[in-house]
Design a protein around this motif. Structure first.
Motif, short mmCIF file in Angstrom:
data_model
loop_
_atom_site.label_atom_id
_atom_site.label_comp_id
_atom_site.label_asym_id
_atom_site.label_seq_id
_atom_site.Cartn_x
_atom_site.Cartn_y
_atom_site.Cartn_z
N GLN A 69 -8.24 2.04 -4.29
CA GLN A 69 -8.17 3.01 -3.19
C GLN A 69 -9.03 2.58 -2.01
N THR B 119 -10.22 4.15 1.61
CA THR B 119 -10.31 5.35 2.44
C THR B 119 -11.10 5.03 3.70
N ARG C 38 0.84 -1.19 0.00
CA ARG C 38 0.00 0.00 0.00
C ARG C 38 0.87 1.24 0.00
N GLN C 39 0.30 2.31 -0.52
CA GLN C 39 1.01 3.58 -0.57
C GLN C 39 0.05 4.70 -0.24
N ALA C 40 0.35 5.40 0.83
CA ALA C 40 -0.43 6.57 1.24
C ALA C 40 0.17 7.81 0.60
N GLU D 182 -5.50 5.20 9.51
CA GLU D 182 -4.12 5.06 9.00
C GLU D 182 -3.99 3.95 7.97
N ASP D 183 -5.04 3.19 7.73
CA ASP D 183 -5.04 2.20 6.65
C ASP D 183 -5.37 2.83 5.31
N THR D 184 -5.75 4.09 5.32
CA THR D 184 -6.08 4.79 4.08
C THR D 184 -4.87 4.83 3.16
N ALA D 185 -5.05 4.31 1.94
CA ALA D 185 -3.94 4.22 0.97
C ALA D 185 -4.45 3.61 -0.32
#
Length: 117
Positions: A112, A114, A40-42, A90-93
């Motif tokens: 994505q 969110t 994953r990448q935020a 904080e899992d948003t990515a």
């Protein structure tokens, strides 16, 4: 060249769940012989490892998701899944899949996720 297509991302409130899917193209040959990873990448951050599953269905998780995420695979469908429970902001990515331990330039579009109230 192997291609992966990610799907299943959405916007959910904290504590929610999502199931992501990673489908490999037919070019991969025998899908069952490949260990596959989720990454994953935020925004503003480097891509990071999330989870991986080996050819023997052995699994490995990043500490931040262990106990909340579950990776699985269906070799008959050339697909790897990521079940995500108790999601946190904080899992948003953007979530991506690829060969396990891959660090090259070839990545799919991602999906994505969110997490927000």
């Amino acid at each position: 060249q192997v291609q992966f297509v990610e799907s299943g991302g959405d916007s959910v409130p904290p504590g929610g769940s999502l199931r992501l899917a990673c489908a490999a193209s037919e070019d991969i040959g025998s899908f069952a012989f490949y260990p596959i990873g989720w990454y994953r990448q935020a925004p503003g951050k480097q891509r990071e490892f999330v989870a991986a599953i080996g050819t023997g269905y052995n699994t490995h998780y990043a500490g931040s998701v262990k106990g909340r995420f579950t990776i699985s695979r269906d070799n008959g469908r050339n697909t790897v899944y990521l079940q995500m429970n108790r999601l946190k902001p904080e899992d948003t990515a953007g979530y991506y899949c690829n060969m396990a331990n891959y660090s090259g330039p070839n990545w799919g579009q991602g999906t994505q996720v969110t997490v927000s109230s």
